[in-house]
Structure formats: C-alpha cells, structure tokens
Design a protein around this motif. Structure first.
Motif, PDB file in Angstrom:
ATOM      1  N   HIS A  49      22.674   5.694   2.046  1.00 12.33           N
ATOM      2  CA  HIS A  49      23.443   4.659   2.742  1.00 12.33           C
ATOM      3  C   HIS A  49      24.075   5.324   3.955  1.00 12.33           C
ATOM      4  O   HIS A  49      23.854   6.519   4.180  1.00 12.33           O
TER       5      HIS A  49
ATOM      6  N   HIS B 140      27.348   5.695   4.891  1.00  9.50           N
ATOM      7  CA  HIS B 140      28.740   6.151   4.861  1.00  9.50           C
ATOM      8  C   HIS B 140      28.870   7.531   5.510  1.00  9.50           C
ATOM      9  O   HIS B 140      27.931   8.319   5.552  1.00  9.50           O
TER      10      HIS B 140
ATOM     11  N   ASP C 206      30.100  10.302   4.709  1.00 14.22           N
ATOM     12  CA  ASP C 206      29.862  11.550   3.976  1.00 14.22           C
ATOM     13  C   ASP C 206      28.404  11.658   3.522  1.00 14.22           C
ATOM     14  O   ASP C 206      28.064  12.508   2.713  1.00 14.22           O
ATOM     15  N   HIS C 207      27.545  10.784   4.066  1.00 14.17           N
ATOM     16  CA  HIS C 207      26.114  10.829   3.732  1.00 14.17           C
ATOM     17  C   HIS C 207      25.234  10.811   4.977  1.00 14.17           C
ATOM     18  O   HIS C 207      24.148  11.375   4.974  1.00 14.17           O
TER      19      HIS C 207
ATOM     20  N   HIS D  33      27.517  -0.573  -4.063  1.00 17.85           N
ATOM     21  CA  HIS D  33      28.484   0.337  -3.415  1.00 17.85           C
ATOM     22  C   HIS D  33      28.605  -0.034  -1.931  1.00 17.85           C
ATOM     23  O   HIS D  33      29.700  -0.071  -1.385  1.00 17.85           O
TER      24      HIS D  33
ATOM     25  N   ASP E  26      25.836   7.279  -4.147  1.00 25.52           N
ATOM     26  CA  ASP E  26      27.087   6.608  -4.502  1.00 25.52           C
ATOM     27  C   ASP E  26      26.884   5.349  -5.351  1.00 25.52           C
ATOM     28  O   ASP E  26      27.852   4.654  -5.654  1.00 25.52           O
TER      29      ASP E  26
END
Ligand SMILES: [Zn+2]
Length: 273
Positions: A117, A119, A121-122, A188, A210
């Motif tokens: 995804h 986000h 932190d990814h 998520h 996640d």
C-alpha cells in the motif's frame, strides 16, 4: 537434485524500527484505562519495518515494499506523524539504499517493486525507482484512493512519496510469476495487498504487510487496529488470509511484529528457499 538456483529465494530485510503507542496497532481492551485503573500507562512499543527481496529461478527480481525514508523527520513532520511513529531505532546499514548495496543491486536491477500500500512507512522510498524501468505494482483501489485528495497528506498517505510515478495496478488476486501471488486484502487502506510466495523447502510464506500488523491482531478472534480505513473489509481480509493459511499451511509473516521478526532469518544471505 534441485539446487537453490532452481528455487525461489526470499530474503527478509529489516529496514528500521519505529516506536508507537500500541493502540495504533491493537485496540485491546485489556490494556485500556478503566475506572479502577484510570492512570494506566500507554505502551510505547517497537514497530519494525521490513522489505522482502525475492529472486525467481527464471531470473526475475522482485521487491516487496520500500521501507521508511532516511529523512523521515522532514517528510513526516508536516503530517505530525513523526511524533507518533518516530524511526528511532535504526542503524545506517538498515536503510533501504544500504540494503540494496549489501545485495549488490541498483534500483533498476529490480524487475518488480510490489507495494502493499502507499503509506509513508511502506512506499516512502518508491521514487528511488522513478524512470528505472522497474514495474511498480499496487492495487487499483489504492492508487485511486491515494491520488484522490489534495494537499500534502491524508493520514499516513503522503502524496509526494508516489505522485508522478507510473503505477501498474491489479484489480484481482494475481499470480505474477509461478509461485508468486499478490492477494487483495483491503481494509487497512483502500487497497492493501498481501503477498504469497510458494517456497520449495519452507512451504508458502504469506506476507501480510499492514493487513495484519501483529500475531495478536490475527486471533481468532481478530483484534482491529487503530488505523483501519474499512473495518468490515479488514475483518473479511483477515478471514481470507486465515482460509489460505488453512488450505496451504502458509507461514504468516506479520507486517510490524517485533517478536516474530526476531525469530525469522533476516538480512542479506539469510534467505528462505
Ligand atoms: Zn499502513
């Protein structure tokens, strides 16, 4: 006899650990303040991140997720999320560019960058792959959602992490290569993906990102997290993962589980086949 060269190889690479209040990861009534214990301390827990490097015997190289950025304080500062998720436990050899170097890889050597995804932190390092010819793959709903807002960020989606990149999409579960399957597990976020890799010696490994942060989230019964875009879809995705685990005996690798990360073989050279 089959050698490792004939097998899919999976290398799990820790890419830096954040800390956060556990409530973000697990809405657990057992840990909440109560009338008789109103002053309960919150839990400040490690939230490790990882990427997965996959080598297919046909020569294709894939990377699952892109970790956290070196300049997280500047990039996350405008969102306020740097206060909630500081990347405060990381050594220089763990940042994604260091990891690629350790594997003797340039970004363009990767054929597919698979993003669970978008986000922060990814997907934060995704622009390392701008104009490299690497195919970047996300869920169609994730792409649509992540480009649907104006401004710097919407929650943990920071537009500058991914805007302007050519993003290929999938809209259903997709076996990209024999033994490497992207699974739609939304909830998520708009379009969170999981990844199943069928390994000759270790059996299937299912990387949830996640869709499932922690073993404790999985249950049964599942315990939801503090960040869920669509709770109903999230629970359905958890049961989809559970059904696959039951059918295939897959090892479930959770997205941000410090206890499990310590048990897994990780780092360059420590691969699973
Ligand atoms: Zn996320």
């Amino acid at each position: 006899m089959a050698t490792d060269a004939d097998k899919i190889k999976v290398t799990i690479l820790p890419t830096g650990t954040m800390h956060a209040d556990l409530t973000w990861l697990l809405i657990d009534p057992q840990r909440m303040a109560t009338r008789s214990n109103p002053g309960r301390q919150k839990d400040w827990v490690p939230v490790p991140t990882h990427v997965v490097y996959i080598e297919h015997p046909d020569g294709t190289k894939l990377l699952w997720d892109a970790g956290v950025p070196r300049d997280w304080e500047q990039r996350w500062g405008p969102t306020g999320l740097d206060q909630y998720f500081p990347v405060d436990e990381v050594t220089d050899d763990m940042w994604l560019d260091s990891r690629l170097e350790q594997l003797d890889l340039e970004p363009g050597d990767i054929d597919y960058l698979l993003l669970s995804h978008l986000h922060m932190d990814h997907a934060a390092n995704a622009k390392m792959w701008q104009d490299t010819g690497t195919r970047i793959v996300v869920d169609q709903a994730e792409k649509d959602g992540a480009l649907s807002f104006d401004g710097y960020n919407k929650g943990a989606h920071i537009k500058s992490d991914y805007d302007g990149l050519e993003l290929d999409t999938i809209a259903e579960d997709t076996e990209l290569l024999p033994g490497i399957t992207l699974l739609r597990t939304p909830g998520h976020t708009w379009g969170t993906l999981s990844l199943k890799v069928d390994l000759a010696d270790s059996g299937p490994m299912l990387f949830t990102s996640d869709s499932l942060y922690l073993r404790e989230s999985y249950g049964p019964p599942p315990i939801a997290a503090g960040i869920v875009y669509d709770t109903v879809a999230w629970f359905a995705s958890v049961e989809k993962i559970r059904a696959i685990e039951e059918q295939t005996g897959a090892t479930i690798v959770f997205g941000h589980a410090a206890d499990q990360m310590a048990e897994l073989r990780t780092g360059p050279g420590n691969y699973y086949t």
